[in-house]
Design a protein around this motif. Structure first.
Motif, PDB file in Angstrom:
ATOM      1  N   LEU A  57      43.859  28.930  38.376  1.00 56.54           N
ATOM      2  CA  LEU A  57      42.540  28.320  38.213  1.00 56.54           C
ATOM      3  C   LEU A  57      41.640  29.213  37.373  1.00 56.54           C
ATOM      4  CD1 LEU A  57      41.904  27.108  41.886  1.00 56.54           C
ATOM      5  CD2 LEU A  57      42.975  25.844  40.015  1.00 56.54           C
ATOM      6  N   THR A  58      40.539  28.626  36.872  1.00 53.82           N
ATOM      7  CA  THR A  58      39.588  29.365  36.042  1.00 53.82           C
ATOM      8  C   THR A  58      38.166  29.024  36.456  1.00 53.82           C
ATOM      9  OG1 THR A  58      41.102  29.372  34.157  1.00 53.82           O
ATOM     10  CG2 THR A  58      38.782  29.788  33.697  1.00 53.82           C
ATOM     11  N   ALA A  59      37.354  30.045  36.663  1.00 53.18           N
ATOM     12  CA  ALA A  59      35.920  29.871  36.894  1.00 53.18           C
ATOM     13  C   ALA A  59      35.188  30.178  35.591  1.00 53.18           C
ATOM     14  CB  ALA A  59      35.443  30.798  38.004  1.00 53.18           C
TER      15      ALA A  59
ATOM     16  N   LEU B 201      25.232  34.513  28.621  1.00 46.82           N
ATOM     17  CA  LEU B 201      24.939  35.937  28.712  1.00 46.82           C
ATOM     18  C   LEU B 201      25.833  36.648  29.730  1.00 46.82           C
ATOM     19  CD1 LEU B 201      21.020  35.816  28.684  1.00 46.82           C
ATOM     20  CD2 LEU B 201      22.553  36.309  26.775  1.00 46.82           C
ATOM     21  N   THR B 202      26.519  35.862  30.565  1.00 47.57           N
ATOM     22  CA  THR B 202      27.371  36.446  31.599  1.00 47.57           C
ATOM     23  C   THR B 202      28.664  36.959  30.998  1.00 47.57           C
ATOM     24  OG1 THR B 202      26.461  34.901  33.229  1.00 47.57           O
ATOM     25  CG2 THR B 202      28.525  36.008  33.799  1.00 47.57           C
ATOM     26  N   ASN B 203      29.071  38.126  31.422  1.00 49.07           N
ATOM     27  CA  ASN B 203      30.316  38.728  30.951  1.00 49.07           C
ATOM     28  C   ASN B 203      31.161  39.136  32.163  1.00 49.07           C
ATOM     29  OD1 ASN B 203      32.139  39.755  29.007  1.00 49.07           O
ATOM     30  ND2 ASN B 203      31.362  41.826  29.384  1.00 49.07           N
ATOM     31  N   PRO B 204      32.417  38.669  32.223  1.00 49.11           N
ATOM     32  CA  PRO B 204      33.123  37.833  31.253  1.00 49.11           C
ATOM     33  C   PRO B 204      32.735  36.358  31.379  1.00 49.11           C
ATOM     34  CG  PRO B 204      34.544  38.243  33.122  1.00 49.11           C
ATOM     35  CD  PRO B 204      33.281  39.039  33.368  1.00 49.11           C
TER      36      PRO B 204
ATOM     37  N   THR C 282      42.499  33.726  45.673  1.00 48.05           N
ATOM     38  CA  THR C 282      42.900  35.129  45.741  1.00 48.05           C
ATOM     39  C   THR C 282      41.737  36.087  45.492  1.00 48.05           C
ATOM     40  OG1 THR C 282      43.572  35.011  43.419  1.00 48.05           O
ATOM     41  CG2 THR C 282      45.294  34.695  45.099  1.00 48.05           C
ATOM     42  N   MET C 283      40.588  35.573  45.079  1.00 51.58           N
ATOM     43  CA  MET C 283      39.412  36.434  44.910  1.00 51.58           C
ATOM     44  C   MET C 283      38.154  35.642  45.206  1.00 51.58           C
ATOM     45  SD  MET C 283      38.852  36.837  40.792  1.00 51.58           S
ATOM     46  CE  MET C 283      40.346  37.789  40.597  1.00 51.58           C
ATOM     47  N   SER C 284      37.098  36.373  45.520  1.00 53.42           N
ATOM     48  CA  SER C 284      35.807  35.756  45.789  1.00 53.42           C
ATOM     49  C   SER C 284      35.021  35.661  44.482  1.00 53.42           C
ATOM     50  CB  SER C 284      35.039  36.589  46.807  1.00 53.42           C
ATOM     51  OG  SER C 284      33.779  36.029  47.069  1.00 53.42           O
ATOM     52  N   ILE C 285      34.516  34.475  44.188  1.00 50.21           N
ATOM     53  CA  ILE C 285      33.783  34.235  42.940  1.00 50.21           C
ATOM     54  C   ILE C 285      32.300  34.043  43.261  1.00 50.21           C
ATOM     55  CG2 ILE C 285      33.617  32.781  40.890  1.00 50.21           C
ATOM     56  CD1 ILE C 285      36.280  34.183  41.105  1.00 50.21           C
ATOM     57  N   ASP C 286      31.438  34.707  42.506  1.00 47.32           N
ATOM     58  CA  ASP C 286      29.995  34.573  42.677  1.00 47.32           C
ATOM     59  C   ASP C 286      29.562  33.218  42.107  1.00 47.32           C
ATOM     60  OD1 ASP C 286      27.264  34.725  42.823  1.00 47.32           O
ATOM     61  OD2 ASP C 286      27.105  36.704  41.882  1.00 47.32           O
ATOM     62  N   THR C 287      29.256  32.262  42.988  1.00 44.92           N
ATOM     63  CA  THR C 287      28.907  30.912  42.539  1.00 44.92           C
ATOM     64  C   THR C 287      27.509  30.837  41.916  1.00 44.92           C
ATOM     65  OG1 THR C 287      28.162  30.388  44.792  1.00 44.92           O
ATOM     66  CG2 THR C 287      30.431  29.800  44.201  1.00 44.92           C
ATOM     67  N   ALA C 288      26.727  31.929  42.041  1.00 44.66           N
ATOM     68  CA  ALA C 288      25.436  31.959  41.345  1.00 44.66           C
ATOM     69  C   ALA C 288      25.636  32.179  39.846  1.00 44.66           C
ATOM     70  CB  ALA C 288      24.559  33.067  41.926  1.00 44.66           C
TER      71      ALA C 288
END
Length: 219
Positions: free
Chosen positions: A75-77, A83-86, A139-145
Motif C-alpha cells: 500500500l501507499t500513503a 511541502l511534506t517530505n517524503p 506494518t507501520m503507523s501513518i500520521d493521518t494529519a
C-alpha cells in the motif's frame, strides 16, 4: 440465514411425510483463493445433508467453515501537502480472511446412484452465501494529519458477505453398511461484488476452489 433455516425445515418435513432417502456427510477440505492480490490457502470442514428425491437426483444443503487465509498487500500513503517530505510512504498490510459458506443446490449422479455398489460420479450446481471476516494490520503507523491513507483496506477488522454460484464434480466408492468414501471439487463463483472497506480487492472476490475428502452415510 432465516431463509436457509426455512428451506431446511421444508425439506425436513418433505422427508418425514414422503419418506425420501437422505444422507449425511462430513469431510476435510482445502480451499484455494485464486483472486490476484488476495491469494491464500485455508483448511476446513463441510457438513452436508442430501435429500434424495430419486436414486439419481436430489437437493443438497452445505455448511462449511475454514481457517484464516493469510496474504499481504503493498500500500501507499500520499502526502496531503506538496511541502511534506517524503511525498509517499510505502508500507505493507498483513491480511487474514476467514470464510464460512452456506449453499443449497441440485445434485445429479452421472454414473451410478445413491446406493450403488460400484464407483459413482456426480455433479452439483447451486447458490450460496459467503459470510467472511477480514483482519488487516498495517506494518507501520501513518500520521493521518500529513498523509492520506488508501480507502481500502482499512487498518481494522470487519465482516462482509458475498452471493455465489457453486459448481462441483465428485466421485464416491462404497465401503459397506451404507457408508461411502467420496472426493469432490467445487468452485465458488462470486455473484455479487459490492465494495467492502476491509478488502483490498472486491471485484469477483473471493474466487475460490474447494477440494474435499470425506464420508457419506445413507439413511
Amino acid at each position: 440465514m432465516k431463509k436457509l433455516i426455512a428451506i431446511i425445515a421444508v425439506f425436513t418435513c418433505l422427508q418425514a411425510t414422503a419418506q425420501f432417502a437422505f444422507s449425511l456427510s462430513t469431510d476435510l477440505s482445502v480451499l484455494r483463493n485464486f483472486k490476484k492480490d488476495q491469494q491464500f490457502w485455508a483448511f476446513g470442514q463441510n457438513i452436508i445433508t442430501d435429500f434424495h428425491l430419486t436414486p439419481q437426483n436430489g437437493i443438497y444443503l452445505y455448511a462449511c467453515y475454514y481457517s484464516d487465509g493469510r496474504f499481504e498487500n503493498k500500500l501507499t500513503a500520499t502526502a496531503k501537502s506538496f511541502l511534506t517530505n517524503p511525498q509517499q510512504i510505502n508500507f505493507i498490510n498483513r491480511a487474514k480472511v476467514r470464510l464460512k459458506e452456506f449453499s443449497v443446490g441440485w445434485k445429479h449422479y452421472l454414473k451410478g446412484n445413491i446406493e450403488s455398489g460400484k464407483w459413482n460420479v456426480y455433479s452439483m450446481a447451486g447458490f450460496g452465501i459467503i459470510f467472511g471476516k477480514a483482519f488487516n494490520e498495517y506494518t507501520m503507523s501513518i500520521d493521518t494529519a500529513l498523509y492520506n491513507l488508501p480507502q481500502r483496506p482499512v487498518n481494522s477488522s470487519g465482516r462482509f458477505k458475498r452471493l455465489t454460484f457453486d459448481l462441483g464434480l465428485g466421485t464416491e466408492y462404497p465401503l459397506g453398511a451404507e457408508v461411502y468414501l467420496y472426493g469432490e471439487g467445487k468452485v465458488w463463483v462470486p455473484a455479487s461484488s459490492y465494495p467492502s472497506k476491509y478488502l483490498f480487492v472486491n471485484e469477483n472476490a473471493p474466487f475460490s476452489a474447494v477440494f474435499s475428502l470425506g464420508l457419506r452415510v445413507l439413511f
